[in-house]
Design a protein around this motif. Structure first.
Motif, PDB file in Angstrom:
ATOM      1  N   ARG A 103     -88.412  -9.173  66.608  1.00  0.00           N
ATOM      2  CA  ARG A 103     -87.528  -9.751  67.741  1.00  0.00           C
ATOM      3  C   ARG A 103     -86.391  -8.575  67.933  1.00  0.00           C
ATOM      4  NH1 ARG A 103     -88.268 -15.401  66.451  1.00  0.00           N
ATOM      5  NH2 ARG A 103     -89.668 -16.184  68.240  1.00  0.00           N
ATOM      6  N   ASP A 104     -85.749  -8.245  66.985  1.00  0.00           N
ATOM      7  CA  ASP A 104     -84.707  -7.185  66.673  1.00  0.00           C
ATOM      8  C   ASP A 104     -85.119  -5.888  67.384  1.00  0.00           C
ATOM      9  OD1 ASP A 104     -82.809  -9.121  65.812  1.00  0.00           O
ATOM     10  OD2 ASP A 104     -83.031  -8.633  63.935  1.00  0.00           O
ATOM     11  N   ASN A 105     -86.408  -5.452  67.067  1.00  0.00           N
ATOM     12  CA  ASN A 105     -86.772  -4.086  67.447  1.00  0.00           C
ATOM     13  C   ASN A 105     -87.129  -4.239  68.901  1.00  0.00           C
ATOM     14  OD1 ASN A 105     -86.666  -2.667  65.070  1.00  0.00           O
ATOM     15  ND2 ASN A 105     -88.504  -3.332  64.282  1.00  0.00           N
ATOM     16  N   VAL A 106     -87.852  -5.316  69.211  1.00  0.00           N
ATOM     17  CA  VAL A 106     -88.154  -5.289  70.765  1.00  0.00           C
ATOM     18  C   VAL A 106     -86.769  -5.376  71.665  1.00  0.00           C
ATOM     19  CG1 VAL A 106     -89.061  -7.066  72.571  1.00  0.00           C
ATOM     20  CG2 VAL A 106     -90.169  -6.695  70.433  1.00  0.00           C
ATOM     21  N   LYS A 107     -85.828  -5.985  71.355  1.00  0.00           N
ATOM     22  CA  LYS A 107     -84.518  -6.009  71.865  1.00  0.00           C
ATOM     23  C   LYS A 107     -83.885  -4.810  72.027  1.00  0.00           C
ATOM     24  CE  LYS A 107     -79.957  -8.106  72.136  1.00  0.00           C
ATOM     25  NZ  LYS A 107     -79.248  -9.488  71.315  1.00  0.00           N
ATOM     26  N   GLU A 108     -83.951  -3.984  71.056  1.00  0.00           N
ATOM     27  CA  GLU A 108     -83.308  -2.737  70.817  1.00  0.00           C
ATOM     28  C   GLU A 108     -84.122  -1.667  71.473  1.00  0.00           C
ATOM     29  OE1 GLU A 108     -80.440  -2.046  69.744  1.00  0.00           O
ATOM     30  OE2 GLU A 108     -80.197  -4.057  69.545  1.00  0.00           O
ATOM     31  N   ASN A 109     -85.453  -1.708  71.626  1.00  0.00           N
ATOM     32  CA  ASN A 109     -86.198  -0.596  72.093  1.00  0.00           C
ATOM     33  C   ASN A 109     -86.940  -0.753  73.717  1.00  0.00           C
ATOM     34  OD1 ASN A 109     -86.320   1.488  69.970  1.00  0.00           O
ATOM     35  ND2 ASN A 109     -86.696  -0.471  68.745  1.00  0.00           N
ATOM     36  N   ILE A 110     -86.894  -1.791  73.954  1.00  0.00           N
ATOM     37  CA  ILE A 110     -87.332  -2.027  75.505  1.00  0.00           C
ATOM     38  C   ILE A 110     -86.088  -2.301  76.262  1.00  0.00           C
ATOM     39  CG2 ILE A 110     -88.536  -3.990  76.774  1.00  0.00           C
ATOM     40  CD1 ILE A 110     -90.380  -2.477  75.188  1.00  0.00           C
ATOM     41  N   PRO A 111     -85.980  -1.517  77.464  1.00  0.00           N
ATOM     42  CA  PRO A 111     -84.905  -1.424  78.360  1.00  0.00           C
ATOM     43  C   PRO A 111     -84.835  -2.942  79.209  1.00  0.00           C
ATOM     44  CG  PRO A 111     -86.344   0.498  79.077  1.00  0.00           C
ATOM     45  CD  PRO A 111     -86.889  -0.506  77.685  1.00  0.00           C
ATOM     46  N   SER A 112     -83.708  -3.127  79.550  1.00  0.00           N
ATOM     47  CA  SER A 112     -83.499  -4.581  80.103  1.00  0.00           C
ATOM     48  C   SER A 112     -84.304  -4.926  81.220  1.00  0.00           C
ATOM     49  CB  SER A 112     -81.977  -4.669  80.407  1.00  0.00           C
ATOM     50  OG  SER A 112     -81.624  -3.644  81.474  1.00  0.00           O
ATOM     51  N   ASP A 113     -84.919  -3.859  81.775  1.00  0.00           N
ATOM     52  CA  ASP A 113     -85.493  -4.153  83.031  1.00  0.00           C
ATOM     53  C   ASP A 113     -87.015  -4.417  82.943  1.00  0.00           C
ATOM     54  OD1 ASP A 113     -85.507  -1.458  82.407  1.00  0.00           O
ATOM     55  OD2 ASP A 113     -86.539  -0.997  84.542  1.00  0.00           O
ATOM     56  N   LEU A 114     -87.375  -4.251  81.601  1.00  0.00           N
ATOM     57  CA  LEU A 114     -88.679  -4.265  81.090  1.00  0.00           C
ATOM     58  C   LEU A 114     -88.837  -5.643  80.023  1.00  0.00           C
ATOM     59  CD1 LEU A 114     -90.207  -1.074  80.475  1.00  0.00           C
ATOM     60  CD2 LEU A 114     -90.586  -2.467  82.497  1.00  0.00           C
ATOM     61  N   GLN A 115     -87.562  -6.330  79.961  1.00  0.00           N
ATOM     62  CA  GLN A 115     -87.789  -7.303  78.772  1.00  0.00           C
ATOM     63  C   GLN A 115     -88.762  -8.407  79.231  1.00  0.00           C
ATOM     64  OE1 GLN A 115     -86.122  -7.812  75.819  1.00  0.00           O
ATOM     65  NE2 GLN A 115     -85.441  -6.032  75.541  1.00  0.00           N
ATOM     66  N   GLY A 116     -88.583  -8.700  80.563  1.00  0.00           N
ATOM     67  CA  GLY A 116     -89.626  -9.710  81.148  1.00  0.00           C
ATOM     68  C   GLY A 116     -91.106  -9.479  80.929  1.00  0.00           C
ATOM     69  N   ALA A 117     -91.272  -8.382  80.554  1.00  0.00           N
ATOM     70  CA  ALA A 117     -92.776  -7.942  80.279  1.00  0.00           C
ATOM     71  C   ALA A 117     -93.243  -8.040  78.898  1.00  0.00           C
ATOM     72  CB  ALA A 117     -92.948  -6.620  80.853  1.00  0.00           C
ATOM     73  N   VAL A 118     -92.391  -8.552  78.075  1.00  0.00           N
ATOM     74  CA  VAL A 118     -92.891  -8.872  76.685  1.00  0.00           C
ATOM     75  C   VAL A 118     -92.220  -9.957  76.029  1.00  0.00           C
ATOM     76  CG1 VAL A 118     -90.676  -7.387  75.957  1.00  0.00           C
ATOM     77  CG2 VAL A 118     -92.730  -7.360  74.628  1.00  0.00           C
ATOM     78  N   GLN A 119     -93.031 -10.478  75.243  1.00  0.00           N
ATOM     79  CA  GLN A 119     -92.723 -11.590  74.585  1.00  0.00           C
ATOM     80  C   GLN A 119     -92.969 -11.671  72.971  1.00  0.00           C
ATOM     81  OE1 GLN A 119     -94.561 -15.707  75.171  1.00  0.00           O
ATOM     82  NE2 GLN A 119     -95.961 -14.644  76.692  1.00  0.00           N
ATOM     83  N   VAL A 120     -92.384 -12.145  72.078  1.00  0.00           N
ATOM     84  CA  VAL A 120     -92.558 -12.107  70.630  1.00  0.00           C
ATOM     85  C   VAL A 120     -92.917 -13.457  70.633  1.00  0.00           C
ATOM     86  CG1 VAL A 120     -91.562 -11.997  68.588  1.00  0.00           C
ATOM     87  CG2 VAL A 120     -91.110 -10.401  70.097  1.00  0.00           C
ATOM     88  N   SER A 121     -93.993 -13.915  69.703  1.00  0.00           N
ATOM     89  CA  SER A 121     -94.781 -15.144  69.344  1.00  0.00           C
ATOM     90  C   SER A 121     -95.394 -15.485  68.030  1.00  0.00           C
ATOM     91  CB  SER A 121     -95.800 -15.525  70.432  1.00  0.00           C
ATOM     92  OG  SER A 121     -96.171 -16.534  70.501  1.00  0.00           O
ATOM     93  N   GLU A 122     -95.004 -16.310  67.539  1.00  0.00           N
ATOM     94  CA  GLU A 122     -95.738 -16.534  66.159  1.00  0.00           C
ATOM     95  C   GLU A 122     -97.176 -16.884  66.201  1.00  0.00           C
ATOM     96  OE1 GLU A 122     -95.319 -19.786  62.468  1.00  0.00           O
ATOM     97  OE2 GLU A 122     -93.956 -19.992  63.959  1.00  0.00           O
ATOM     98  N   LEU A 123     -98.009 -16.122  65.395  1.00  0.00           N
ATOM     99  CA  LEU A 123     -99.372 -16.323  65.350  1.00  0.00           C
ATOM    100  C   LEU A 123     -99.807 -16.052  64.044  1.00  0.00           C
ATOM    101  CD1 LEU A 123    -102.252 -16.850  66.506  1.00  0.00           C
ATOM    102  CD2 LEU A 123    -102.266 -14.622  67.374  1.00  0.00           C
TER     103      LEU A 123
END
Length: 218
Positions: A103-123
């Motif tokens: 989650r930290d890596n996604v937050k730091e590397n995905i621009p705010s306008d694209l955050q809605g296009a990605v989700q982190v999920s346990e599997l």
């Protein structure tokens, strides 16, 4: 899937894995991903298979724009992050211990306008699959996820659940042992499998697989 560290004294060339971060440039973005070898072992660092798969996604005719994608055994999340930057709607998955780093890596590397296009999920492979839509993904991604033979049945069930006849599976790996070849043979019971890329410098293969018609279960 497994959070098992390698012995750095037995495996050459691992010094880069013990760094706290790694930097890359993909999809016109400079990425800086945190690593955590001591805490997460193999799940907390970036392996060559992930880098080569990102290169393939960026340079090969893989259309990600507007497509639903899921990454399995994502670790640091490099592949899923790049897939998002290339236009995909991406679910990035791993086991629970890896999720905070992911989650930290996604937050730091995905621009705010694209955050809605990605989700982190346990599997965890083979478990809780009802929480993921059956056949609901256009593209299924995996980098270096076929190295533990005891996980093969659960991984195959997961791939079967996530894929439809229209889905495309891309697996990036180094063929280290005979068991890796056995997994590919097992995969062929459900999918038509073709090697589409080989990076000689890093000794990484990329396989593309699509569901076989008439094959609905293992």
């Amino acid at each position: 899937m497994a959070l098992v560290p390698y012995d750095e004294n037995l495996v050459p060339g691992l010094s880069k894995l013990h760094k706290s971060s790694a930097e890359f440039e993909f999809a016109d973005h400079r990425l800086r991903l945190a690593q955590d070898w001591s805490g997460l072992g193999v799940a907390g660092v970036i392996w060559d298979a992930a880098v080569v798969l990102c290169m393939y996604l960026e340079l090969a005719p893989v259309n990600l724009k507007g497509r639903t994608a899921i990454e399995l055994g994502a670790g640091t999340g490099l592949v899923g992050i790049v897939a998002t930057l290339l236009g995909g709607n991406v679910t990035i998955t791993d086991r629970k211990p890896a999720l905070e780093l992911l989650r930290d890596n996604v937050k730091e590397n995905i621009p705010s306008d694209l955050q809605g296009a990605v989700q982190v999920s346990e599997l965890t492979w083979g478990e809780g699959l009802e929480h993921y839509p059956s056949g609901g993904y256009d593209l299924i991604l995996g980098a270096d996820i076929i190295y533990l033979e005891e996980t093969f049945p659960a991984l195959l069930r997961t791939l079967e659940h996530l894929s439809s006849m229209e889905s495309e599976l891309l697996l990036s790996c180094r063929i280290r042992y005979e068991r890796d070849k056995r997994f590919l043979r097992l995969l062929e019971s459900l999918f038509s499998v073709q090697e589409v890329h080989y990076n000689e410098q890093r000794d990484i293969h990329i396989y593309r697989a699509v569901r076989l018609k008439g094959k609905t279960e293992l």
